[in-house]
Motif scaffolding. Structure first.
Motif: not given
Length: 379
Positions: A102, A146, A149-150, A152-155, A170, A174, A176, A178
């Motif tokens: 990031s 896994q 990637r989660e 990077w999705e902001g989860k 967390k 994230v 931008d 990705v």
């Protein structure tokens, strides 16, 4: 569709001779001819982006400089080139890797691509404190991707896996965009990981029939996961104005392989746990004879170098034809290199790319006319 071309940053050193090593074997002495300084690597990066390459791969392992640190410095000396950073997920936590990616994206304007290398050599992995066996390393890679990637999705991620565990993970920011994930591997479990998690599956430069089998294999696995995957190939290139000039250059490189170096490197690579490496070795069998294993596909590099061991050799027209042959199979991205990397970038960029542009299968990534001047130095 426009094909995508990437070049290579020789962070293990460069030379007018082949720099051998990799896959647990040390870089050969030729790597000291042109040390991998930031200044020299930046020359290559600037040439590559000017010629129309989208990105540049940097290797990983004990035989070369660290890819993350080197590309972060070279990025400051270039403008558009992306960096396909090879790294091993067992050496860094997934949360930290996601954060590093990031940060890289923000500081470079979105110029990071990630080449995930699971690690095929247990003895080299152990030197870094990683004692898992090969299959477990791949399972850990799946858990790693896994988590990343989660994130990077902001989860917020909580995972208690077989090999990795994170709690309340967390990212504050994230990436931008990705980063796209590149990955290669020839074992059954490698195919499973690729199908589930990666954007681009990379194969080393095997003959087209073998490449077609790999593409069909990964496509089938990805379809079962409800996904599609793009395909890329890793090759060296020796391209000249005539076929005779190109093969003369291949012969010159081959003459630089002394028998003891070939014996030593082949002995080291024969112990490799990597199925991809064993497939590379099978192309030449350690022999200098019959190295042209498909028209214009030469296996000589693999006599002294681990990993990618084949080169496209021929006139600019012949090399362009071989590229189109691979493209017809489904290869969209080409990760290329040549010795020395600065000069060979110009041979390919000014000799082959304009021909592909005229045939409508490639266009320069910035809005301008593709280069058309012939290389101003002899072969």
């Amino acid at each position: 569709m426009s094909l995508t071309f990437h070049w290579f940053l020789p962070t293990n050193g460069d030379s007018r001779h082949v720099v051998g090593g990799g896959h647990g074997t040390p870089a050969t002495a030729s790597g000291r001819d042109r040390p991998p300084t930031v200044a020299y690597l930046s020359q290559i990066a600037r040439a590559a982006e000017d010629l129309g390459f989208v990105g540049a791969l940097t290797p990983t392992g004990a035989w070369c400089e660290d890819a993350w640190l080197t590309t972060a410095m070279v990025a400051q000396q270039s403008e558009r080139l992306k960096f396909l950073v090879a790294f091993r997920p067992g050496f860094v936590s997934p949360t930290l890797a996601a954060q590093m990616a990031s940060t890289f994206q923000r500081q470079t304007g979105g110029r990071l691509l990630l080449n995930v290398v699971t690690g095929g050599e247990s003895h080299e992995q152990r030197a870094y404190g990683d004692f898992l066996d090969k299959d477990d390393r791949y399972r850990r890679t799946g858990e790693f991707l896994q988590i990343v990637r989660e994130l990077w999705e902001g989860k917020t991620v909580d995972l208690k896996g077989e090999h990795l565990q994170v709690e309340d993970a967390k990212l504050a920011r994230v990436p931008d965009p990705v980063p796209e994930v590149y990955f290669g591997g020839s074992s059954p479990i490698a195919g499973e990981i690729a199908a589930r998690h990666v954007d681009v599956y990379l194969t080393w430069g095997e003959p087209p029939a073998q490449v077609a089998e790999k593409i069909a294999w990964i496509r089938t696995l990805a379809a079962k996961e409800g996904r599609t995957v793009r395909f890329g190939i890793r090759l060296h290139v020796i391209t000249r104005d005539t076929s005779e000039q190109a093969w003369a250059e291949a012969d010159r490189l081959l003459e630089g392989f002394d028998a003891e170096t070939v014996r030593s490197v082949q002995a080291g690579l024969s112990r490799s746990e990597s199925e991809g490496q064993q497939r590379m070795l099978a192309l030449h069998g350690g022999s200098r004879d019959r190295l042209e294993i498909h028209p214009n596909l030469w296996a000589g590099i693999g006599l002294v170098r681990g990993g990618a061991g084949t080169a496209l050799v021929g006139s600019h027209e012949e090399v362009a034809e071989r590229i189109k042959e691979y493209a017809a199979l489904g290869i969209e991205e080409f990760v290329l290199s040549g010795y020395p990397h600065l000069e060979e970038a110009y041979w390919f960029g000014e000799g082959v790319l304009p021909r592909l542009a005229r045939e409508g299968v490639w266009k320069h990534p910035v809005a301008r006319q593709a280069p058309s001047v012939q290389v101003p130095f002899a072969g």
